[in-house]
Structures are given as structure tokens and as C-alpha cells.
Design an enzyme around this catalytic site. Sequence first.
Site, PDB file in Angstrom:
ATOM      1  CG  ASP A   1      -2.127   0.927   0.917  1.00 43.99           C
ATOM      2  OD1 ASP A   1      -3.264   0.520   1.589  1.00 43.99           O
ATOM      3  OD2 ASP A   1      -2.155   1.705   0.079  1.00 43.99           O
TER       4      ASP A   1
HETATM    5  C1  GLC Z   1      -4.239   4.289   0.064  1.00 46.57           C
HETATM    6  C2  GLC Z   1      -5.219   3.082   0.045  1.00 46.57           C
HETATM    7  C3  GLC Z   1      -5.229   2.037  -0.958  1.00 46.57           C
HETATM    8  C4  GLC Z   1      -5.196   2.544  -2.254  1.00 46.57           C
HETATM    9  C5  GLC Z   1      -3.660   3.217  -2.432  1.00 46.57           C
HETATM   10  C6  GLC Z   1      -3.574   3.879  -3.707  1.00 46.57           C
HETATM   11  O1  GLC Z   1      -3.477   4.579   0.846  1.00 46.57           O
HETATM   12  O2  GLC Z   1      -5.192   2.510   1.214  1.00 46.57           O
HETATM   13  O3  GLC Z   1      -6.520   1.372  -0.726  1.00 46.57           O
HETATM   14  O4  GLC Z   1      -5.452   1.536  -3.280  1.00 46.57           O
HETATM   15  O5  GLC Z   1      -3.393   4.105  -1.388  1.00 46.57           O
HETATM   16  O6  GLC Z   1      -4.349   5.017  -3.907  1.00 46.57           O
END
Ligand code: GLC
Length: 739
Positions: free
Chosen positions: A266
Site C-alpha cells: 500500500d
Molecule cells: C491508499 C489506500 C489504498 C489505495 C492506495 C492507492 O492509501 O489504502 O486502498 O489503493 O493508497 O491509492
Amino acid sequence: MTEKQVRELLNKMTVKEKINQMFQVSGHLLEEEKGDIVVTGPLEELGLKKTEIPLIGSSLGLIGAKKIKEYQKKFMEAHPNKIPHLFMLDVINGFRTIFPIPLGQGATFAPELSKKCAKIAAKESAVSGIHVTFAPMVDLVRDARWGRVMESTGEDPWLNAQFSKAMVEGFQGDCLKDEYSIGACIKHFAAYGAVESGKEYNTVELSEHTLREAYFPSYQTGIEAGAALVMTAFNTINGVPASVNKWLMKDILREEMGFDGVLISDYAAVGETIAHGCCADMEEAAKRAIESGVDIEMMSNAYVSSLETLIENDIVPEDLLNESVYRILQLKNKLGLFENPYKDADEQKEKELILCEEHRKVAREVAAESFVLLKNEDILPLKEEKKVAFIGPYTSSHSIMGSWSFIGDVKDTITIKEAAKSAMKGRNVSFHKGCPMYRVDDSFAQFSPNEQESVMTKKEEEALLQQAIQAAKEADVVVMPIGESYLQSGESMSRAMIEIPEAHMNLFREIYKVNENIVVVLFNGRPLDLRELKEKAKAILEVWFPGTEGGNAILDVLLGKRIPSGKLPMSFPYCVGQVPVYYNHYTTGRPFTGADHEDRYRSKYLDIPNEPLYPFGYGLTYTTFQVSDISLDKTEMTKDDTITATVSIKNIGNMAGKETIQMYIQDVSSSIVRPVKELRGYQKVMLQPKEERELSFTIKEEDLRFVLPDHTWGSEKGKFRVFIGQDSSVKAYKEFYLI
Ligand code: GLC
């Protein structure tokens, strides 16, 4: 390319090239400015030189066929081995045609509808140049304080598992190379939904038993459906951040669950293992992340800053690097990008497909199916002759798509007022905002793109209120579209007080003083404390954040053109003090059944009931149903046998209605305690007035399984109970035995 050719390509790549394939930056950092890509600030802090940009394996956030084709062309020309770039994006509940938030989709109890939504979202994304979506989010949720419950399909592991499979199939189709297929990414592995106190990014503490039994199923079915990627969670599991948790990512995800796709971190989660107090520095973060099998590091630079040295010094074997890069190249190969790096990006198709009537039609249908009728004292559907005043900040608001609808444009949405003007033409209706959606001093207001939404003086607010009160006095029925702002549920939007905004409740109370015939249309991304509304409103229609066609869908249901049939995918607590509250809980050694109130030594509160205000699976329709007792074809079954449980359901009202009859199973005694009920089947029926139908449910041995002490799934002989009813509060059951 064949696998052999992928291997050959891998062998041609330098270590630096390989490491850059494992790096993902936010697309806005690649945006050209003044004719060239600006490598300043964040990119430099991320350790990137301009010459290296074409080597980056993927980015997130860029959209548009024209722009993406231009970037891909530029990257491919500059790449020494012509390796195509992957364009990824959060396409959660629609790309430009926005569907109900996933929690609303869960309320449909119809995974096939979510598959339809995902397929359309994939089509609109693919023609806009997107290769992968960071969806579905399949985290089990039990705590309404957590802002991201809106992204989940709810509190039931078995139902979530079905939605997970359906959404992956919708995004990916039969083959990633196919036209309009995009890669799906199961997230967030694992158990991000169990953050303590519902506080965002907080610690997760779960037994391995609960992790396996309640949280793993929805990841597992998404992986079995062929999800191309999995995303790591921000949280710790057993005290180790998921992105560097070897047990979770190697033993469980890769070995047990059989996931052989791309594992992406993430956003900055690898770098954040330092803030967690786990890794000492980026070098350790890089080492432990690659040892855990994290293939792509999103927006932190442990890999690009440290991996080359770690490999040169034989601290990290190059084989680990090759394994990860092979999986990334394989993903690009499965998408057909080596043959066609532009895949489905097509400006003309963008114009034809995005927001087309067919997509809008599905959005309207699914939205209506997602609505849950929580209360109706014979006031809905709205009668033709009634004079109706729509009073509330959502009457004319276009902000009805939910917080993960970046590409959706508020201008595309149909408001309640627009829909009513069309659907109620010629009828006596009026429209009033009544109060601000939120106030500029509300903590989240700073994040609103249209902060003018609610900059009002006290005098202006009073004028709005008085106008609304006058309209309510003159109306037969008042429809009040109120609720949370979309800025109050989603990532980084945990709330300790789960109430409807004070301004909206104040408006409700003032209207209630002059007209008690109130229909509340509730917009929210999480269960809220609805005690006062339940007591005072004549009807409550839960509409979540319904998406682009929300206004039309709401009028379809208010006017009876579509029949409400949604069922709550998540319990609505009596109050926030009851949270987390969920139907599939354990009995405890001193269960409180409500009958033994004088017995103080029971599992209960002094000041509130044990039951939620509205239970999982609850939802009314425009008629009344009668469900008979259960009859079983036998009361004993072996593992290879089945039992058939039958009920008859009758529409005893005078309108057609849709019901979702649910079957729950309880394992009465077992080596590890079992929930008081577990959803194991449901059937939707539409019955005309006085129509009766027999419904049969087949109970199989696999419906009786749970995670045994040795962590395998299995059943144990003994007594079971089967419940069949209209929601999880059903009491009547029949007993049977697994022998
Ligand atoms: C965010 C979220 C994740 C998302 C990623 C990209 O922090 O936790 O669900 O897909 O970043 O935007």
C-alpha cells in the site's frame, strides 16, 4: 510472449532496471510541465533521476487514453529493453459511471450485480488507458467508527467471499488479454478492517483463529477467482507490519492460499515500517519487504535506494529480485502489453462508452437494489395526491458518489430535485435545502473541493430554516434527504461519534415540530446512530452514497416504480458504545437472552440493550411477508449427505414485494466456540399480493465447517440448528445432527 521469452528478457535486464520495475510512483510526479517531466521534490526525494523515469515499472493515478498513450510511447522509446509501463488506478465503485459504494452493493445481497458494475468499470477504465485497478477491497468490517467500512461489502465472511469473487471476475473477465479486461487487486492483506477502536491506520490484534476464520475467506475467494494482484495492509499482524510480515505473505498468502501474482505494497507502507518501529532504516525495510515477497513498492523508496547495495553485498540474493521482477513481467505479459503496450486505450471509445445510457441504466438499477427500507409506517410509496416538500441539504446536492469516486464528476450525477422535477411533473412538490451540508469549521470541510458548499452566515442559515419550516407546514409529506457528507467516510475518515451532522438533526427536529409525516432519505458511508430518527420519522430509506444515478433511483423507489429490497450488510448499532457489534458473535458463558433481566450476572450492559438498532440482514419492502416454520426432510446427515430445509413464504400485504430469505446455521457445541449464527444461504423472491411460495435450502457438510484447532477447515459431528428468516434476528430454528 512465451514464458521462455519472459525469462530471456529477465536475463537481459540490469539490476537497476529490475529494481525500477519494482517501484511505483504516483502519476502526478510524472506529469510533464513545460514540455518535460519535472524531476523535483518528491521524485528526487524518492531517489529518482530524470533518465530513470522510463525505467519505472508502473504508476498510479494517470488517466486518459491520449495522455497514457503518449506516456507509454515515450517510456517504451526510452526503455533499453522496451518494457511497457503499467498504469494503475483506484477504480472502486465505478470509473466515470459511478455505482453505489461497496457497502451499498453489499446491501443488494446480489454479487452478480457487483460483477456487472465491475465489468462496466473495467470497460470505461480500459478505454481510458488503465491496466489495473486497486479493487476489490474485501476487508471484513465490524466497527462503524472506521471510515473505510464504506469500501467493504460488510460484516459477513461468507457473503464478502461471494462479492470478492464476483468483483474480480467482473474486472478481469475470462482473460486479462481480452478487450476491456483489467487486473484486479485484492486488498488489504490482511485484516485492515479490524483496526482497534475503528481508528484509521491503527493496530490490529486478532487471534490466528479469528484471522483465518473471519478475515481470510474473502481474500481467498478473490485469489481463487484469479486476482492478478494483492495489496499489503498498513497495519501490523502479530506485531509485524504486513508489508514485512514473512509469515503472512510467504507462509499464508503464497504457500497456503496459493497466490502467485504480484504483491504490491500500500501507499508508502514499506517505508512506514520505520515509523512502526519495526525496521531501523530503508535498507532493513527493503530487505524484509523483498524477503516477504513484496514485488512492487508503492510510493516509498526502500527498493530504489537500498536494494542494489543489498544485492551487491550478498545480503539479499538476486534470486529474490528475479522472482519479483518475473511476476511483474508476467503480469504485463498476461495483459498482452508486450504485443500491444496501449491495450484498450482509445479516445474514440472513451467518447462512446463512458457514461453511455446503458451504463447509466445499470447504475440506476443497482442503486435502487442497494437501498434498505428501515422503517415505513404506511407513508411510502408516496401517494399521487400528496403535497410533498423535499427538505434537506441532499435535496439538490450532486455530491452523492462516495469518497472513492475520483474520476466520477459531480456534474454527471442526478440530484433528487432533478429526478423529482421529472418524475413528479404536475404534482405539488417543493424543494428546500433547509440547512448547510456542513459548516466550514467542520474538521473535514477543509478537504472539500467546493468549500463554498456551506459557507453561510447564521442569518443565512436561519433564513433557510424558516423557509423550510413554512414549506413543511404547507405539505402533506416531508421528504428529508440528510446524512453524512461523503467527506466523512472513506480513508482517513474515522469517527468516534457516529451521528448525523448536528445541522441536519436540528433541521429534522424543527420540521418534526410542524409536520410529523417525515420520510428520511439517509446518505451515509457507515452505520450511524439512528435512535432518534427511528423513533420520530415515519419512514427511513437508507441510500448510502448511490452514485451517478442516485436521484433517479431514489425517486423510482419513493414513487413505487421500483420496490425496495436491500438488506443491511452491516449491523446498525444502538449507539457507538455498542461498537463493534455484529450478528455472528459468540454466545459467551453467560448469554443474556433478555428474559433473565433480574439476573445481573449476564453478558449485557446496564444502560443499553445487547441488540443493535437494526440487525445484519434487515430490510423492509412495500408489503408484509409471512414465513412459515421450517420443515426438514430428515434430522440426521453424514458428511456425504445433505438435509433440505423448507419454508413457505406468503405476501400477506396488498402490494408486490421483494424479500431475501436468509438461512443461518449454528453449531451448538464444538471444540472451538462457534458464532450464534452464520449466514449460509439466501434466496430472493418477488411475490404478488397473496402469492405464496415454497423455498428449499440445501444444507451441505461444507456449510458446517470452521477452522479447527489445527487451522484446517473441517466439521465436527454433533447438534446443529438451522434458522430461516428475514434477517439475522430470526429466533425460530430446527435442530439436526451431523453423524
Ligand atoms: C491508499 C489506500 C489504498 C489505495 C492506495 C492507492 O492509501 O489504502 O486502498 O489503493 O493508497 O491509492
